[in-house]
Design a protein around this motif. Structure first.
Motif, PDB file in Angstrom:
ATOM      1  N   THR A   1       0.806  -1.225   0.000  1.00 32.18           N
ATOM      2  CA  THR A   1       0.000   0.000   0.000  1.00 32.18           C
ATOM      3  C   THR A   1       0.838   1.273   0.000  1.00 32.18           C
ATOM      4  N   THR A   2       2.122   1.174   0.314  1.00 35.02           N
ATOM      5  CA  THR A   2       2.992   2.349   0.358  1.00 35.02           C
ATOM      6  C   THR A   2       3.592   2.594  -1.013  1.00 35.02           C
TER       7      THR A   2
ATOM      8  N   GLU B   1     -15.266   2.297  11.771  1.00 36.57           N
ATOM      9  CA  GLU B   1     -14.350   2.265  10.625  1.00 36.57           C
ATOM     10  C   GLU B   1     -15.150   2.236   9.331  1.00 36.57           C
TER      11      GLU B   1
ATOM     12  N   GLU C   1     -13.603   3.639   6.258  1.00 34.09           N
ATOM     13  CA  GLU C   1     -12.685   3.903   5.148  1.00 34.09           C
ATOM     14  C   GLU C   1     -11.593   2.847   5.112  1.00 34.09           C
TER      15      GLU C   1
ATOM     16  N   THR D   1      -8.077   1.655   5.454  1.00 35.63           N
ATOM     17  CA  THR D   1      -6.839   1.992   6.150  1.00 35.63           C
ATOM     18  C   THR D   1      -6.018   0.725   6.275  1.00 35.63           C
ATOM     19  N   SER D   2      -4.792   0.851   6.748  1.00 33.99           N
ATOM     20  CA  SER D   2      -3.966  -0.346   6.938  1.00 33.99           C
ATOM     21  C   SER D   2      -4.613  -1.288   7.952  1.00 33.99           C
ATOM     22  N   GLU D   3      -5.284  -0.716   8.964  1.00 35.30           N
ATOM     23  CA  GLU D   3      -5.921  -1.553   9.979  1.00 35.30           C
ATOM     24  C   GLU D   3      -7.129  -2.297   9.408  1.00 35.30           C
ATOM     25  N   THR D   4      -7.968  -1.600   8.634  1.00 34.65           N
ATOM     26  CA  THR D   4      -9.134  -2.285   8.085  1.00 34.65           C
ATOM     27  C   THR D   4      -8.725  -3.325   7.049  1.00 34.65           C
ATOM     28  N   LYS D   5      -7.657  -3.065   6.314  1.00 29.90           N
ATOM     29  CA  LYS D   5      -7.162  -4.068   5.359  1.00 29.90           C
ATOM     30  C   LYS D   5      -6.691  -5.314   6.082  1.00 29.90           C
TER      31      LYS D   5
END
Length: 313
Positions: free
Chosen positions: A8-9, A237, A239, A241-245
């Protein structure tokens, strides 16, 4: 457990070194993952650099590479061309499958999906008896489009009367897109492992869709993603984000009951796809479809995450 690797980065470089996928930014190594531990590689970022060896080494292991668009839905996928000793025979059987067999297979898939939708609604305190009735009405090939009738009721009951499923919309829809991307990659790998061809679908036949079979076979699993997204939304949540992914990628570890007891979704999909291959070979529609995960005693009251009771989570 096999891992879904998500890039993702922006501006990272991917390479293969001594059996590992390495991720670097400039001269700094950000991480490395054993190739044998990877179930799928998903790339969302811009400016990602990789060598041909990354694709070839992943393909040697039957690992799909999914490249996503800005809406977090798959835009392209790299799929191995070979790697299964029965591939030729199974692909010929797949191509030769009769239209009546394909219709029977599709009706089994849709019945499973509608029943899974009903299970998810019941978990969340909704009246779901109509979904069992709808599943019983599905005929060979679903000529009455019962799938669409169920979907119209399902989305409003699950996410509220104002929700519309729109692949290009942000918020909840983007979370759904990402979860479905994980499913698509998981099913694509299982298809490769079973020696089938992803372009030749049971129902989907869009010329522009190179992964029609994966889209067909992921249908019964979609409601499991829907429940995970609902849990995220209830937790505030909405959107990507890295956490939701991370949460959504964990669906591959979700335990599902089957003939041999509980097994992770990533393993159950392999049995499901192998049963499809046998159906093509025998001409008899006999699919090992997913069963709903065990329901916690208080799930109807507070919609605990599907992963709460999963030892693989």
């Amino acid at each position: 457990m096999e891992r879904v690797v998500d890039i993702t980065t922006d501006n990272l470089s991917l390479a293969v070194h001594r059996g590992f996928l390495t991720v670097t930014f400039g001269a700094e190594e950000r991480g490395r993952i054993p190739l044998d531990d990877i179930s799928a590689l998903i790339v969302h970022a811009h400016g990602t650099l990789w060598s041909t060896s990354v694709f070839t080494r992943l393909s040697d292991r039957g690992i799909p590479v999914v490249i996503c668009g800005t809406n977090h839905a798959p835009a392209a996928m790299v799929w191995p061309l070979e790697g299964h000793h029965l591939q030729g025979a199974r692909m010929r059987a797949q191509l030769a499958a009769s239209r009546p067999l394909a219709k029977q297979l599709w009706s089994q898939i849709i019945k499973s999906k509608i029943r899974m939708q009903g299970n998810i609604l019941a978990r969340n305190g909704q009246e779901a008896g109509a979904f069992d009735l709808l599943a019983r009405k599905v005929r060979s090939g679903d000529p009455d489009n019962i799938e669409a009738q169920a979907a119209r009721r399902y989305w409003k009951l699950l996410f509220g009367p104002n929700f519309n499923r729109d692949q290009d919309a942000p918020g909840i829809n983007s979370l759904l897109n990402y979860g479905y991307t994980v499913l698509r990659a998981t099913l694509s790998r299982a298809i490769c492992a079973a020696g089938l061809h992803p372009t030749i679908g049971v129902f989907h036949a869009n010329r522009a869709n190179a992964f029609a079979l994966a889209d067909d076979l992921m249908e019964p699993y979609r409601p499991l993603v829907d429940q995970m997204v609902l849990d995220l939304v209830r937790g505030g949540e909405t959107e990507i984000t890295s956490e939701t992914k991370t949460m959504l990628a964990a669906i591959t570890t979700l335990d599902l009951p089957g003939p041999v007891g509980l097994s992770p979704l990533s393993v159950q999909t392999q049995r499901f796809v192998h049963s499809l291959a046998r159906s093509f070979e025998t001409g008899i529609a006999a699919l090992e479809l997913p069963n709903p995960p065990p329901t916690p005693a208080n799930a109807v009251l507070d919609a605990n995450s599907l992963l709460t009771n999963s030892p693989n989570a």
